[in-house]
Scaffold this motif. Structure first.
Motif, PDB file in Angstrom:
ATOM      1  N   ALA A 187     -18.688 -12.568 -13.206  1.00  0.00           N
ATOM      2  CA  ALA A 187     -18.488 -12.475 -14.658  1.00  0.00           C
ATOM      3  C   ALA A 187     -17.023 -12.734 -14.972  1.00  0.00           C
ATOM      4  N   THR A 188     -16.173 -12.661 -13.937  1.00  0.00           N
ATOM      5  CA  THR A 188     -14.730 -12.926 -14.125  1.00  0.00           C
ATOM      6  C   THR A 188     -14.290 -13.842 -12.996  1.00  0.00           C
ATOM      7  N   LEU A 189     -14.828 -15.068 -13.013  1.00  0.00           N
ATOM      8  CA  LEU A 189     -14.563 -16.009 -11.922  1.00  0.00           C
ATOM      9  C   LEU A 189     -13.062 -16.233 -11.804  1.00  0.00           C
ATOM     10  N   THR A 190     -12.571 -16.173 -10.578  1.00  0.00           N
ATOM     11  CA  THR A 190     -11.135 -16.295 -10.408  1.00  0.00           C
ATOM     12  C   THR A 190     -10.654 -17.684 -10.778  1.00  0.00           C
ATOM     13  N   ASN A 237     -17.867 -31.240  -3.871  1.00  0.00           N
ATOM     14  CA  ASN A 237     -18.570 -31.777  -5.048  1.00  0.00           C
ATOM     15  C   ASN A 237     -18.986 -30.641  -5.994  1.00  0.00           C
ATOM     16  N   PRO A 238     -17.977 -29.740  -6.345  1.00  0.00           N
ATOM     17  CA  PRO A 238     -18.315 -28.513  -7.091  1.00  0.00           C
ATOM     18  C   PRO A 238     -18.682 -28.790  -8.550  1.00  0.00           C
ATOM     19  N   LYS A 239     -19.591 -27.958  -9.059  1.00  0.00           N
ATOM     20  CA  LYS A 239     -19.919 -27.968 -10.500  1.00  0.00           C
ATOM     21  C   LYS A 239     -19.661 -26.575 -11.040  1.00  0.00           C
ATOM     22  N   LEU A 240     -19.056 -26.511 -12.254  1.00  0.00           N
ATOM     23  CA  LEU A 240     -18.716 -25.222 -12.853  1.00  0.00           C
ATOM     24  C   LEU A 240     -19.581 -24.996 -14.084  1.00  0.00           C
ATOM     25  N   TYR A 241     -20.342 -23.882 -14.055  1.00  0.00           N
ATOM     26  CA  TYR A 241     -21.175 -23.507 -15.203  1.00  0.00           C
ATOM     27  C   TYR A 241     -20.399 -22.472 -15.996  1.00  0.00           C
ATOM     28  N   MET A 242     -20.145 -22.764 -17.303  1.00  0.00           N
ATOM     29  CA  MET A 242     -19.410 -21.797 -18.109  1.00  0.00           C
ATOM     30  C   MET A 242     -19.855 -21.894 -19.560  1.00  0.00           C
ATOM     31  N   MET A 243     -19.630 -20.760 -20.279  1.00  0.00           N
ATOM     32  CA  MET A 243     -19.963 -20.731 -21.711  1.00  0.00           C
ATOM     33  C   MET A 243     -18.927 -21.593 -22.442  1.00  0.00           C
ATOM     34  N   ASP A 244     -19.310 -22.057 -23.613  1.00  0.00           N
ATOM     35  CA  ASP A 244     -18.404 -22.883 -24.407  1.00  0.00           C
ATOM     36  C   ASP A 244     -17.423 -21.958 -25.122  1.00  0.00           C
ATOM     37  N   SER A 245     -16.373 -21.523 -24.391  1.00  0.00           N
ATOM     38  CA  SER A 245     -15.447 -20.542 -24.977  1.00  0.00           C
ATOM     39  C   SER A 245     -14.034 -20.828 -24.484  1.00  0.00           C
ATOM     40  N   ILE A 246     -13.058 -20.519 -25.325  1.00  0.00           N
ATOM     41  CA  ILE A 246     -11.668 -20.757 -24.891  1.00  0.00           C
ATOM     42  C   ILE A 246     -11.102 -19.529 -24.201  1.00  0.00           C
ATOM     43  N   LYS A 247     -11.897 -18.447 -24.139  1.00  0.00           N
ATOM     44  CA  LYS A 247     -11.389 -17.233 -23.469  1.00  0.00           C
ATOM     45  C   LYS A 247     -11.925 -17.187 -22.055  1.00  0.00           C
ATOM     46  N   LEU A 248     -11.266 -16.410 -21.254  1.00  0.00           N
ATOM     47  CA  LEU A 248     -11.657 -16.348 -19.839  1.00  0.00           C
ATOM     48  C   LEU A 248     -12.977 -15.635 -19.670  1.00  0.00           C
ATOM     49  N   TYR A 249     -13.185 -14.511 -20.407  1.00  0.00           N
ATOM     50  CA  TYR A 249     -14.346 -13.669 -20.117  1.00  0.00           C
ATOM     51  C   TYR A 249     -15.197 -13.460 -21.363  1.00  0.00           C
ATOM     52  N   ASN A 250     -16.522 -13.554 -21.161  1.00  0.00           N
ATOM     53  CA  ASN A 250     -17.462 -13.356 -22.277  1.00  0.00           C
ATOM     54  C   ASN A 250     -18.094 -11.978 -22.162  1.00  0.00           C
ATOM     55  N   LEU A 258      -7.983   4.072 -19.186  1.00  0.00           N
ATOM     56  CA  LEU A 258      -8.052   2.630 -19.422  1.00  0.00           C
ATOM     57  C   LEU A 258      -8.181   1.875 -18.094  1.00  0.00           C
ATOM     58  N   PRO A 259      -8.936   0.778 -18.057  1.00  0.00           N
ATOM     59  CA  PRO A 259      -8.938  -0.064 -16.845  1.00  0.00           C
ATOM     60  C   PRO A 259      -7.588  -0.753 -16.695  1.00  0.00           C
ATOM     61  N   ILE A 260      -7.320  -1.248 -15.475  1.00  0.00           N
ATOM     62  CA  ILE A 260      -5.982  -1.816 -15.216  1.00  0.00           C
ATOM     63  C   ILE A 260      -5.937  -3.297 -15.546  1.00  0.00           C
ATOM     64  N   SER A 261      -7.080  -3.885 -15.901  1.00  0.00           N
ATOM     65  CA  SER A 261      -7.055  -5.324 -16.195  1.00  0.00           C
ATOM     66  C   SER A 261      -8.253  -5.682 -17.068  1.00  0.00           C
ATOM     67  N   SER A 262      -8.198  -6.887 -17.634  1.00  0.00           N
ATOM     68  CA  SER A 262      -9.332  -7.339 -18.457  1.00  0.00           C
ATOM     69  C   SER A 262     -10.555  -7.573 -17.578  1.00  0.00           C
ATOM     70  N   GLN A 263     -10.342  -7.989 -16.315  1.00  0.00           N
ATOM     71  CA  GLN A 263     -11.507  -8.154 -15.423  1.00  0.00           C
ATOM     72  C   GLN A 263     -12.225  -6.817 -15.240  1.00  0.00           C
ATOM     73  N   HIS A 308      -3.189  -6.928 -22.894  1.00  0.00           N
ATOM     74  CA  HIS A 308      -3.604  -7.219 -21.517  1.00  0.00           C
ATOM     75  C   HIS A 308      -5.107  -7.164 -21.320  1.00  0.00           C
ATOM     76  N   ILE A 309      -5.827  -6.683 -22.319  1.00  0.00           N
ATOM     77  CA  ILE A 309      -7.289  -6.623 -22.164  1.00  0.00           C
ATOM     78  C   ILE A 309      -7.957  -7.451 -23.260  1.00  0.00           C
ATOM     79  N   ASP A 310      -7.742  -7.011 -24.505  1.00  0.00           N
ATOM     80  CA  ASP A 310      -8.432  -7.637 -25.641  1.00  0.00           C
ATOM     81  C   ASP A 310      -8.186  -9.135 -25.701  1.00  0.00           C
ATOM     82  N   ILE A 311      -7.005  -9.568 -25.311  1.00  0.00           N
ATOM     83  CA  ILE A 311      -6.572 -10.958 -25.471  1.00  0.00           C
ATOM     84  C   ILE A 311      -7.405 -11.919 -24.614  1.00  0.00           C
ATOM     85  N   ASP A 312      -8.026 -11.403 -23.525  1.00  0.00           N
ATOM     86  CA  ASP A 312      -8.799 -12.288 -22.613  1.00  0.00           C
ATOM     87  C   ASP A 312     -10.282 -12.316 -22.937  1.00  0.00           C
TER      88      ASP A 312
END
Ligand SMILES: Nc1ncnc2c1ncn2[C@@H]1O[C@H](COP(=O)(O)OP(=O)(O)OP(=O)(O)O)[C@@H](O)[C@H]1O
Length: 662
Positions: A407-410, A423-436, A570-575, A609-613
């Motif tokens: 859910a938080t691919l590096t 020959n990798p393929k990346l599946y991702m949501m159409d979003s400009i943020k890292l995490y959905n 609070l968690p230490i990161s957005s991941q 550090h959290i909301d922004i991602d």
């Protein structure tokens, strides 16, 4: 009046006059005072005594200086009549000259020639300086010098740095990170509406498998399942018929970035089972790597359901046997699919419990967590054993299909590089943020002032008692805290608070029952497993189940109908935030998360550090309106009751310590 008295009074008056009255700041009168600052002429500098050598050099310079003085005096003659101040300066200098000459012994003047020459030179230099200064002073005299108090120098207008600016800047950063990490990767964008009935996959799925899916899960596929299966199931079915050797390269590696609870486990399990369900002989062809033993059982359950009525064998190396016992079991009975943690896999590879010669699929679930773990340098060990075992049949790149899920691919390019992707393929949501975030998630922020931080446990209880009711009758509340010890303490204190406030609560109609437990390393594995089972399975109405835990439970744990997650710390990161809140609102269900933010520090950490991602649905926002309602619960009566609870808690802790030490 006697003489002494008069004398004494005089002394007192002098004393008073000497020590001014005590400074009274209120007596200051603000005023802009224009003060003429007297221009003090610098007194002519008479050079200190110098060595003979300096003097000889001086002599040569003097001749130069004399010639330049001649030039200066001509220009002075041409200049306007000297100002009043200038003539005064000259007369002062003349007087000084006379004073100095008087001091010189006139009987034998030649011995003072050097002093007089130096003096002449200094005077002429001084005159030159004076002329320059006077020009400046003249300008200065024209300027009225105003004296101001110390005050802020007016700053240039600052363009306001709006939230939108920050958002767009972070969006650009996020996109840059994704582009850098997945530069040579084909992107496959999917969106949240991409669902379709499982029966639409009937041409791609073995009937037994399709039946297992529709019986065990539901009727429709989730977006990431639809997207991935549509791309690789046809290739798996065709390639395994045409060219067994190259079918892995034609498909290539699959990277999936999908939100928590979006069905990733089923997404990768179905292609594994579909490609093996008609195999002829039992060989280890698929390995699923997970970061924790809790996840081994969960993934194993899903795969066993899908393999029902087939001859496929799934083995879970869930560490409940010794390494030696597991080794013997694997040698005797080689599985089709092995679910294991990285460290244990390296042990078995080194003990040659398994061979990778027939491997076709390697799945990394919670990949970012796995790639951050360096258990025995598992990634290098695994790929080294793979090339050794495959050297006799296919040592070319792309000889297996790697499926990388999180859910938080590096976006760490070096860690992705270690995987030797082909020959990798990346599946991702159409979003400009890292995490959905999951669609059904509602977020609430409790902004608490630092002064009220002592009442945090009471605020937590009041939140659970008064605010976690609403549309769910049976509530399962998962509370994340920063450490095992804190979990144990909070469980004890919360139980005391619950007993105290429930007994005080005169609302007899309120028949809510509370179960407060904590999963922590002080418990035995058996106790933790029992607590988790109780928490997972009970669904009684009017029961509020509270489970306090650390981030051990934040990854992948699939417990249905968790209604609420509370970030007590609070968690230490957005991941970490994404994985914690992902324990609720799973499989398109709804769920709530409450973030307790103490003071400006935690509030700004949350924002920057959290909301922004995080990417949310356009109509979803974070609600902080309940902060004031929760704080209103801090009546003086409740605070007093809470302080009594604290005392009881401290006494219990002391008793436990004395019991522990005795
Ligand atoms: N198509 C589906 N229809 C209904 N339920 C599904 C479907 N696919 C998966 N589920 C259920 O959704 C829940 C979450 O699935 P899963 O655990 O695979 O999510 P996940 O994406 O792996 O989450 P996480 O990122 O937290 O590991 C599970 O209980 C699973 O049984």
């Amino acid at each position: 009046m006697s003489f002494e008295t008069l004398e004494l009074r005089k002394i007192k008056q002098e004393h008073h006059a000497m020590f001014a009255q005590r400074f009274d700041p209120n007596a200051i009168v603000e005023e802009n005072v224009e003060v003429k600052v007297p221009i003090i002429k610098p007194r002519p500098l008479i050079p200190a005594k110098r060595s003979r050598k300096e003097v000889t050099i001086e002599k040569n310079e003097e001749s130069e200086v004399e010639s330049s003085e001649a030039e200066i005096s001509e220009s002075e003659a041409e200049s306007e009549a000297e100002s009043e101040a200038e003539s005064e300066a000259e007369s002062e200098v003349e007087e000084e000259k006379e004073d100095i000459e008087k001091d010189v012994d006139m009987e034998n003047p030649e011995k003072f020639n050097s002093v007089l020459n130096r003096f002449q030179q200094t005077i002429s230099l001084q005159d030159k300086l004076d002329v320059n200064n006077e020009d400046k002073n003249d300008q200065e005299e024209e300027i009225d010098i105003q004296v101001h108090d110390l005050e802020q120098i007016p700053q240039p207008e600052r363009t306001p740095f709006t939230h939108e600016d920050r958002e767009s800047r972070m969006a650009a950063t996020n996109i840059a990170k994704i582009d850098a990490a997945f530069m040579s990767t084909q992107r496959i964008i999917y969106d949240k509406d991409m669902t379709k009935p499982f029966k639409d996959f009937s041409k791609d799925l073995d009937p037994r498998l399709l039946n297992n899916i529709t019986r065990q899960f539901s009727t429709d596929s989730f977006p990431i399942q639809t997207s991935l299966w549509s791309n690789i199931l046809p290739q798996i079915n065709n390639m395994s018929k045409i060219s067994k050797k190259n079918f892995t390269r034609r498909i290539g590696d699959q990277l999936i970035n999908a939100s928590t609870g979006s069905g990733k486990t089923l997404a990768y399990s179905v292609p594994l089972v579909q490609s093996l369900i008609n195999r002829k002989c039992k060989k280890l062809r698929a390995i699923v790597l997970v970061p924790t033993r809790l996840l081994i059982n969960q993934v194993g359950d899903t795969l066993l359901k899908l393999c029902n009525k087939s001859s496929l064998m799934v083995t879970m190396a869930n560490l409940d046997k010794s390494l030696r016992e597991e080794h013997e079991k694997l040698i005797i009975n080689e599985p089709d699919i092995l679910i294991i943690t990285p460290g244990r896999l390296v042990d078995h590879l080194n003990m040659q419990s398994i061979s990778l010669i027939n491997l076709k699929f390697l799945v990394l679930d919670e990949a970012d967590r796995l790639l951050n773990q360096s258990f025995q340098n598992w990634c290098t060990e695994l790929l080294t054993h793979l090339s050794q075992d495959k050297s006799s049949i296919d040592s070319l790149p792309g000889n297996i299909i790697k499926m990388i899920f999180s859910a938080t691919l590096t976006t760490n390019t070096s860690k992705l590089h270690d995987l030797n992707l082909y020959n990798p393929k990346l599946y991702m949501m159409d979003s400009i943020k890292l995490y959905n975030l999951p669609n059904g998630l509602k977020e609430f922020n409790l902004n608490i002032g630092t002064a009220k931080s002592i009442y945090k446990p009471l605020l937590l209880f009041k939140l659970i008692q008064s605010f976690l009711s609403g549309d769910f009758t049976a509530r399962k509340v998962l509370i994340f805290i920063k450490s095992n010890e804190a979990a144990i303490r909070l469980q004890s204190l919360l139980s005391i608070i619950k007993d105290s406030f429930s007994s005080n609560n005169d609302d007899t109609t309120n028949t809510t029952t509370y179960f407060i437990d904590s999963i922590n390393s002080n418990n035995t594995k058996l106790i933790n497993k029992k607590i988790l089972t109780n928490f997972t399975q009970s669904t009684n109405d009017n029961v509020k189940q509270i489970l306090i835990t650390t981030d051990l439970m934040s990854r992948g744990i699939d417990i249905n109908n968790i209604t609420d997650v509370v970030n007590y710390d609070l968690p230490i990161s957005s991941q970490q935030y994404v994985h914690r809140v992902g324990r609720t609102a799973r499989a398109n269900n709804s769920g709530n998360v409450y973030n307790i933010l103490i003071g400006k520090g935690e509030q700004s950490f949350w924002s920057n550090h959290i909301d922004i991602d995080l990417s949310r649905n356009v109509d979803t926002t974070v609600d902080d309106s309940i902060s004031s309602e929760v704080i209103e619960q801090l009546t003086s009566e409740n605070e007093a009751t809470y302080m009594e609870c604290l005392n009881i808690f401290k006494q219990q802790q002391q008793q436990q310590q004395t019991q522990g030490s005795s």
